[in-house]
Design a protein around this motif. Structure first.
Motif, PDB file in Angstrom:
ATOM      1  N   ALA A 132       0.817  -1.212   0.000  1.00  0.00           N
ATOM      2  CA  ALA A 132       0.000   0.000   0.000  1.00  0.00           C
ATOM      3  C   ALA A 132       0.851   1.262   0.000  1.00  0.00           C
ATOM      4  N   TRP A 133       1.810   1.349   0.940  1.00  0.00           N
ATOM      5  CA  TRP A 133       2.543   2.622   1.021  1.00  0.00           C
ATOM      6  C   TRP A 133       3.591   2.758  -0.081  1.00  0.00           C
ATOM      7  N   ARG A 134       4.240   1.648  -0.426  1.00  0.00           N
ATOM      8  CA  ARG A 134       5.215   1.721  -1.518  1.00  0.00           C
ATOM      9  C   ARG A 134       4.509   1.981  -2.850  1.00  0.00           C
ATOM     10  N   GLY A 135       3.380   1.313  -3.057  1.00  0.00           N
ATOM     11  CA  GLY A 135       2.642   1.527  -4.295  1.00  0.00           C
ATOM     12  C   GLY A 135       2.173   2.962  -4.429  1.00  0.00           C
ATOM     13  N   ALA A 136       1.678   3.527  -3.324  1.00  0.00           N
ATOM     14  CA  ALA A 136       1.225   4.914  -3.357  1.00  0.00           C
ATOM     15  C   ALA A 136       2.389   5.861  -3.614  1.00  0.00           C
ATOM     16  N   ALA A 137       3.522   5.605  -2.962  1.00  0.00           N
ATOM     17  CA  ALA A 137       4.694   6.468  -3.141  1.00  0.00           C
ATOM     18  C   ALA A 137       5.242   6.370  -4.559  1.00  0.00           C
ATOM     19  N   LEU A 138       5.354   5.132  -5.061  1.00  0.00           N
ATOM     20  CA  LEU A 138       5.894   4.937  -6.407  1.00  0.00           C
ATOM     21  C   LEU A 138       4.960   5.528  -7.462  1.00  0.00           C
TER      22      LEU A 138
ATOM     23  N   LEU B  38       7.147  -7.542  -5.629  1.00  0.00           N
ATOM     24  CA  LEU B  38       8.280  -6.664  -5.356  1.00  0.00           C
ATOM     25  C   LEU B  38       7.937  -5.616  -4.301  1.00  0.00           C
ATOM     26  N   LEU B  39       6.726  -5.076  -4.375  1.00  0.00           N
ATOM     27  CA  LEU B  39       6.321  -4.062  -3.399  1.00  0.00           C
ATOM     28  C   LEU B  39       6.254  -4.647  -1.983  1.00  0.00           C
ATOM     29  N   ALA B  40       5.857  -5.910  -1.873  1.00  0.00           N
ATOM     30  CA  ALA B  40       5.677  -6.527  -0.557  1.00  0.00           C
ATOM     31  C   ALA B  40       6.978  -6.988   0.077  1.00  0.00           C
ATOM     32  N   GLN B  41       8.013  -7.219  -0.725  1.00  0.00           N
ATOM     33  CA  GLN B  41       9.217  -7.887  -0.256  1.00  0.00           C
ATOM     34  C   GLN B  41      10.040  -7.060   0.737  1.00  0.00           C
ATOM     35  N   LYS B  42      10.448  -7.696   1.816  1.00  0.00           N
ATOM     36  CA  LYS B  42      11.417  -7.146   2.765  1.00  0.00           C
ATOM     37  C   LYS B  42      12.090  -8.308   3.464  1.00  0.00           C
ATOM     38  N   PRO B  43      13.448  -8.322   3.487  1.00  0.00           N
ATOM     39  CA  PRO B  43      14.357  -7.352   2.874  1.00  0.00           C
ATOM     40  C   PRO B  43      14.426  -7.546   1.362  1.00  0.00           C
ATOM     41  N   GLN B  44      14.933  -6.544   0.683  1.00  0.00           N
ATOM     42  CA  GLN B  44      15.094  -6.618  -0.755  1.00  0.00           C
ATOM     43  C   GLN B  44      16.496  -7.102  -1.116  1.00  0.00           C
ATOM     44  N   GLY B  45      16.671  -7.379  -2.408  1.00  0.00           N
ATOM     45  CA  GLY B  45      17.981  -7.743  -2.931  1.00  0.00           C
ATOM     46  C   GLY B  45      18.665  -6.530  -3.534  1.00  0.00           C
ATOM     47  N   ALA B  46      19.365  -6.738  -4.661  1.00  0.00           N
ATOM     48  CA  ALA B  46      20.129  -5.644  -5.267  1.00  0.00           C
ATOM     49  C   ALA B  46      20.241  -5.859  -6.766  1.00  0.00           C
ATOM     50  N   VAL B  47      20.618  -4.800  -7.442  1.00  0.00           N
ATOM     51  CA  VAL B  47      20.895  -4.877  -8.871  1.00  0.00           C
ATOM     52  C   VAL B  47      22.246  -4.231  -9.124  1.00  0.00           C
TER      53      VAL B  47
END
Length: 278
Positions: free
Chosen positions: A24-30, A229-238
């Motif tokens: 919810a919050w990441r989707g709104a921010a993005l 991707l929005l739900a994931q924690k912790p994330q990885g890297a690119v």
């Protein structure tokens, strides 16, 4: 266009309450950053286009800001190796996910070359058109016209970005490069002017997740992948690896140029996977 489906996707993990809160919050921010800045970009372009034409001295910085903020919002690590090409020319890269759009725009001012169908995709097509994507039909009858478009954009200083594999993968491999689009670089009006920079993009999955976590391929849906991707924690890297630019005039034909680019991109992938395994 055929899609790569050489491996079944990993099973989707259930999303808990905390995960849905992040969605919810990441989707709104993005969404706010992306579409808010898109509105600013379109307003600026109203002034920029009649004055500068093909040249875009301002709007690419807006695109870069959005792409950099995407990694901040998602919490995905971002690393770069090598030097960005300063010479006039194009960029070719392996293709793992829709996330590549953000990955490659975050560091370097590029304009994507995409199949014509993308222009009609809801949301994505609109964004692609606004940011200067070049749409092409894979039709030999249109080859001359498309070469003319490439030539105009490249001579205007645009760095066009191609995915020569022709499809996205699970991010764990580099498919053989298709050579057709390389012919445009060898046209009489371009071959002595251009360089091509091979780029390798490597995604590292979050700890405990399938190594193909960020890959998007086959018949995987965009919305479920985005939610994951929005739900994931912790994330990885690119990691983005910029290889040495290749001077087009040093190559006799499109197949030789495509092969050299593929070898560079593949070497970056192999080195990274070997280091990770060790």
């Amino acid at each position: 266009m055929a899609t790569w489906d050489g491996a079944p996707p990993p099973a989707a993990a259930p999303i808990g309450a905390a995960g849905w809160a992040r969605v919810a919050w990441r989707g709104a921010a993005l969404g706010g950053v992306t579409f808010g800045c898109l509105g600013v970009l379109l307003l600026v372009r109203l002034v920029e286009r009649p004055i500068f034409g093909w040249h875009r001295p301002v709007t690419p910085f807006i695109t870069q800001f959005v792409c950099r903020m995407a990694f901040v919002i998602l919490g995905i690590g971002y690393r770069v190796q090598g030097q960005r090409m300063t010479e006039r020319g194009a960029v070719v890269c392996n293709h793992a996910s829709w996330l590549d759009i953000f990955t490659l725009n975050a560091r370097k001012r590029v304009y994507f070359v995409a199949k014509s169908e993308v222009a009609g995709w809801a949301g994505i097509g609109w964004l692609a058109r606004a940011t200067g994507t070049v749409f092409i039909n894979r039709d030999r009858r249109e080859a001359k016209r498309q070469t003319e478009v490439f030539e105009a954009r490249l001579k205007a200083g645009h760095k066009l970005l191609f995915f020569p594999e022709g499809t996205s993968t699970d991010g764990m491999r580099v498919l053989p490069f298709k050579t057709t689009l390389f012919a445009a670089f060898l046209s009489e009006g371009l071959r002595d002017l251009l360089f091509v920079q091979p780029v390798t993009v490597i995604y590292t999955a979050p700890e405990g997740q399938d190594a193909r976590f960020y890959g998007w391929w086959g018949d995987m849906g965009f919305a479920p992948h985005l939610v994951k991707l929005l739900a994931q924690k912790p994330q990885g890297a690119v990691e983005v690896i910029y290889h040495a630019p290749l001077k087009v005039s040093d190559f006799t034909d499109r197949k030789a140029l495509a092969r050299a680019c593929e070898e560079a991109v593949r070497s970056g992938m192999q080195a990274a996977r070997t280091a990770a395994a060790g």
